[in-house]
Design a protein around this motif. Structure first.
Motif, PDB file in Angstrom:
ATOM      1  N   GLU A  68       0.813  -1.220   0.000  1.00  0.00           N
ATOM      2  CA  GLU A  68       0.000   0.000   0.000  1.00  0.00           C
ATOM      3  C   GLU A  68       0.845   1.268   0.000  1.00  0.00           C
ATOM      4  N   LEU A  69       0.551   2.131  -0.945  1.00  0.00           N
ATOM      5  CA  LEU A  69       1.162   3.462  -1.003  1.00  0.00           C
ATOM      6  C   LEU A  69       0.230   4.435  -0.304  1.00  0.00           C
ATOM      7  N   LEU A  70       0.741   5.096   0.733  1.00  0.00           N
ATOM      8  CA  LEU A  70      -0.076   6.073   1.446  1.00  0.00           C
ATOM      9  C   LEU A  70      -0.133   7.393   0.693  1.00  0.00           C
ATOM     10  N   GLY A  71       1.009   7.813   0.150  1.00  0.00           N
ATOM     11  CA  GLY A  71       1.042   9.067  -0.588  1.00  0.00           C
ATOM     12  C   GLY A  71       2.374   9.261  -1.281  1.00  0.00           C
ATOM     13  N   CYS A  72       2.370  10.082  -2.311  1.00  0.00           N
ATOM     14  CA  CYS A  72       3.594  10.407  -3.048  1.00  0.00           C
ATOM     15  C   CYS A  72       3.522  11.870  -3.460  1.00  0.00           C
ATOM     16  N   TRP A  73       4.617  12.602  -3.234  1.00  0.00           N
ATOM     17  CA  TRP A  73       4.637  14.033  -3.467  1.00  0.00           C
ATOM     18  C   TRP A  73       5.942  14.474  -4.120  1.00  0.00           C
ATOM     19  N   THR A  74       5.877  15.539  -4.864  1.00  0.00           N
ATOM     20  CA  THR A  74       7.086  16.244  -5.276  1.00  0.00           C
ATOM     21  C   THR A  74       7.330  17.362  -4.274  1.00  0.00           C
ATOM     22  N   VAL A  75       8.593  17.664  -4.035  1.00  0.00           N
ATOM     23  CA  VAL A  75       8.959  18.698  -3.068  1.00  0.00           C
ATOM     24  C   VAL A  75       9.110  20.021  -3.800  1.00  0.00           C
ATOM     25  N   GLU A  76       8.298  21.000  -3.416  1.00  0.00           N
ATOM     26  CA  GLU A  76       8.326  22.308  -4.071  1.00  0.00           C
ATOM     27  C   GLU A  76       9.334  23.240  -3.404  1.00  0.00           C
ATOM     28  N   TYR A  77       9.334  23.251  -2.069  1.00  0.00           N
ATOM     29  CA  TYR A  77      10.308  24.034  -1.308  1.00  0.00           C
ATOM     30  C   TYR A  77      10.870  23.153  -0.197  1.00  0.00           C
ATOM     31  N   GLY A  78      12.150  23.355   0.104  1.00  0.00           N
ATOM     32  CA  GLY A  78      12.790  22.574   1.158  1.00  0.00           C
ATOM     33  C   GLY A  78      13.566  21.391   0.648  1.00  0.00           C
ATOM     34  N   GLY A  79      13.644  21.220  -0.652  1.00  0.00           N
ATOM     35  CA  GLY A  79      14.384  20.092  -1.236  1.00  0.00           C
ATOM     36  C   GLY A  79      13.983  19.892  -2.685  1.00  0.00           C
TER      37      GLY A  79
END
Length: 246
Positions: A68-79
């Protein structure tokens, strides 16, 4: 003779209760199940950022077939040029079984991994548990997320847990922010806590932060918590199209 045995049993039971109480006081509340969440952060080579995201978007179904994948994001600020995702496992045995299954999945390995790995410069993994006083709360609608990572002083929740919970609750219970989850590190840097917040958009987050920092309840709770804080880092996250958490 029977009274002597009963007295011995009673004494043993009392000793065990006292030891359990001491352990509870020394360690703080703990999760009573094996479910853990794996934090993965991929650092992408800048020139491959768009290609990597398209590849994962097209092939992620091959990976989510295994766990199970809970969530996936791209980092806009901070990395910048980072992809951050959270996977859920029932236990470490479950994780080992999934890892073996993924490694022997020819479609995933050939169609995705073999192409994705050359696009990366680094990978970071961390095993975390939800703190006992928190559960995953889905956001009311699509938005953006903020991952706030706190490096606390050594000693664990027995030292800083109550103050930390108070600071998080001061933001969540006053309605300023929507709390998605609070995660305590198990493998990786210890005494590290991650708090995942949801906002409608970046401007909503900025407005909420401004208002909360003028609330005496929030200010008092934060002042108590920072006495145990060593460092803090924030990341603004945008969910990918295939992320379950939007």
């Amino acid at each position: 003779m029977f009274s002597t045995r009963a007295a011995i049993r009673k004494s043993f039971s009392l000793t065990r209760h006292v030891n359990q109480l001491r352990a509870s006081i020394s360690t703080g509340p703990q999760q009573q199940h094996g479910t853990f969440y794996e934090f993965r952060t991929y650092q992408i080579k800048p020139k491959h950022n768009a290609a990597f995201l398209k590849l994962i978007n097209d092939k992620i179904h091959l990976r989510t077939a295994h766990s199970e994948l809970l969530g996936c994001w791209t980092v806009e600020y901070g990395g910048y040029n980072q992809v951050f995702h959270i996977w859920k496992y029932d236990s470490f045995a479950h994780k080992a079984a999934v890892r073996a299954a993924v490694a022997s999945d020819p479609q995933w390995m050939e169609q995705c991994i073999s192409k994705a790995l050359p696009m990366l410069t680094s990978q970071e993994l961390e095993a975390t548990y939800l703190v006992p006083w928190c559960k995953i709360e889905n956001p009311p609608k699509e938005g953006v997320y903020e991952l706030v990572t706190f490096q606390m002083k050594p000693g664990g929740p027995a030292v800083w847990g109550k103050a930390f919970q108070g600071a998080v609750s001061a933001h969540a219970k006053t309605g300023y922010s929507h709390l998605v989850g609070v995660f305590h590190s198990e493998f990786g840097l210890l005494n590290r806590v991650h708090v995942l917040w949801w906002y409608e958009n970046p401007d909503h987050r900025a407005a909420v932060r401004h208002t909360a920092h003028q609330d005496a309840r929030v200010v008092a709770a934060v002042r108590e918590s920072v006495l145990y804080l060593e460092s803090q880092r924030n990341k603004l996250l945008f969910p990918t199209p295939f992320s379950p958490l939007q």
